[in-house]
Design a protein around this motif. Sequence first.
Motif, PDB file in Angstrom:
ATOM      1  N   GLN A  31      34.017  40.017  46.053  1.00 30.87           N
ATOM      2  CA  GLN A  31      35.299  40.727  45.994  1.00 30.87           C
ATOM      3  C   GLN A  31      35.545  41.661  47.182  1.00 30.87           C
ATOM      4  OE1 GLN A  31      37.499  39.861  43.854  1.00 30.87           O
ATOM      5  NE2 GLN A  31      39.086  41.367  44.275  1.00 30.87           N
ATOM      6  N   PRO A  32      34.551  42.426  47.657  1.00 29.95           N
ATOM      7  CA  PRO A  32      34.811  43.311  48.803  1.00 29.95           C
ATOM      8  C   PRO A  32      35.247  42.592  50.063  1.00 29.95           C
ATOM      9  CG  PRO A  32      32.798  43.967  47.667  1.00 29.95           C
ATOM     10  CD  PRO A  32      33.217  42.652  47.086  1.00 29.95           C
ATOM     11  N   LEU A  33      34.982  41.299  50.170  1.00 25.79           N
ATOM     12  CA  LEU A  33      35.392  40.554  51.354  1.00 25.79           C
ATOM     13  C   LEU A  33      36.912  40.510  51.486  1.00 25.79           C
ATOM     14  CD1 LEU A  33      32.904  37.538  51.105  1.00 25.79           C
ATOM     15  CD2 LEU A  33      32.678  39.602  52.509  1.00 25.79           C
ATOM     16  N   PHE A  34      37.625  40.733  50.394  1.00 25.41           N
ATOM     17  CA  PHE A  34      39.087  40.662  50.407  1.00 25.41           C
ATOM     18  C   PHE A  34      39.731  42.054  50.481  1.00 25.41           C
ATOM     19  CE2 PHE A  34      37.369  37.022  48.091  1.00 25.41           C
ATOM     20  CZ  PHE A  34      37.971  35.964  48.751  1.00 25.41           C
ATOM     21  N   ARG A  87      30.248  50.495  40.915  1.00 23.65           N
ATOM     22  CA  ARG A  87      29.088  50.536  41.806  1.00 23.65           C
ATOM     23  C   ARG A  87      29.355  49.802  43.112  1.00 23.65           C
ATOM     24  NH1 ARG A  87      23.949  49.549  37.651  1.00 23.65           N
ATOM     25  NH2 ARG A  87      23.898  51.701  36.823  1.00 23.65           N
ATOM     26  N   VAL A  88      30.088  48.708  43.045  1.00 25.52           N
ATOM     27  CA  VAL A  88      30.426  47.979  44.267  1.00 25.52           C
ATOM     28  C   VAL A  88      31.310  48.837  45.166  1.00 25.52           C
ATOM     29  CG1 VAL A  88      31.634  45.973  45.196  1.00 25.52           C
ATOM     30  CG2 VAL A  88      30.170  45.714  43.202  1.00 25.52           C
ATOM     31  N   VAL A  89      32.296  49.492  44.570  1.00 29.77           N
ATOM     32  CA  VAL A  89      33.189  50.368  45.345  1.00 29.77           C
ATOM     33  C   VAL A  89      32.400  51.519  45.968  1.00 29.77           C
ATOM     34  CG1 VAL A  89      35.113  51.994  45.178  1.00 29.77           C
ATOM     35  CG2 VAL A  89      35.261  49.770  44.049  1.00 29.77           C
ATOM     36  N   SER A 303      39.824  44.870  41.776  1.00 29.85           N
ATOM     37  CA  SER A 303      38.674  44.403  41.001  1.00 29.85           C
ATOM     38  C   SER A 303      38.860  42.938  40.626  1.00 29.85           C
ATOM     39  CB  SER A 303      38.507  45.240  39.729  1.00 29.85           C
ATOM     40  OG  SER A 303      38.252  46.595  40.047  1.00 29.85           O
ATOM     41  N   PRO A 304      37.766  42.207  40.460  1.00 34.92           N
ATOM     42  CA  PRO A 304      37.871  40.810  40.038  1.00 34.92           C
ATOM     43  C   PRO A 304      38.367  40.711  38.598  1.00 34.92           C
ATOM     44  CG  PRO A 304      35.576  41.507  40.044  1.00 34.92           C
ATOM     45  CD  PRO A 304      36.365  42.624  40.663  1.00 34.92           C
TER      46      PRO A 304
END
Length: 353
Positions: A31-34, A87-89, A303-304
């Motif tokens: 997801q962060p790739l976008f 956590r990804v953010v 978010s996905p």
Amino acid sequence: MYLRKRTVLKYLTGLTLGLVLYCEWFIYIAQPLFWNKLTCDNSIKNDRCTKILFISDPQIQGDNAVPSPIGDILNWDSDRYLQSTYRVVMKQFKPDIIVFMGDLMDEGSVATIQQFHGYVKRLSNIFDTSYPVVQIWIPGDNDIGGENEVVKPDKVLEFNKVFSQPSVISYNNISFYKVNAITHSIPQPLDEGDLNYKIAISHFPVLTRTAYAKKVINALQPDIFFCAHDHVSKYVQHQHDFVKSRTHLLQYKDPVLVLPLENNESIYEIYTPTCSYRMGTFKIGFGAAVIDNDHLKYTVFWSPLRFPCLFVYLLLSIIVFGYTLFICFMRLFSRLCHHLPDSEDTKRLLPQV
């Protein structure tokens, strides 16, 4: 029959493992790739550049909406999704400040004190941080009441007790003013005169409440407003006389929004999106801003989607359950056929004519 059954079990096992890996691991990595890149200007010293993360309307589900054990499973999945996306953010953005924009709990306004504290504990587990970061908390209507119900004084007191903070919080060259459009309260300006950039934060939108908005502007002179509540990602541009306004919806592929913080001819209010998939919208994520060089840069870390994965999980469960019933039925049928008497035994049982 044995080989075919073994082949089917292989495919079902492989499909299940692949689906779990995709929905519970790969989708969060990809997801962060976008996302838009939101960084500080290299020409500005790091101590004058501030990264801000807005967490809006997580509305962790309560104990009363869905009875156990189904409710426990749904709450567990919702909490884990919030934690995974958060956590990804945090890993990608590394904010200096986290602003919790209210509606932290779905049933906070109707919860008992024991339930209220249980929800707070869940929030602390979900939004845990691995490094020191300034956290700012403001209430929403689901926390203290105020929409379709009266404001609950006991919940206001409990919220302020649990999240004990001043109404104005300063960091670097920024002052955050907790403007409460639910109770129509306005914090007192700093005594020494606030020369920082002023950000007014409120769960309810402020500028749509014209009379109240004018009082806030006259008292605080904020440079920009941030709100939540609507579960929509957008910003509204108002003229100072409130005669005209323009609304701009923020989409997945929009570039980073850049707004001036000084000598601004308009007043802006940014609506931050919900980060929960339980809020009836597919456009969910975390608002993020960077303030440097007299400008504010803003984007949404989307978010996905969760519901497609849950739907496939349900479909796969139905297939596995149906296949299991089919195997059981075939085994039972085979045993019945095996115990039937053969033709010679049948002849002996026939009456002699």
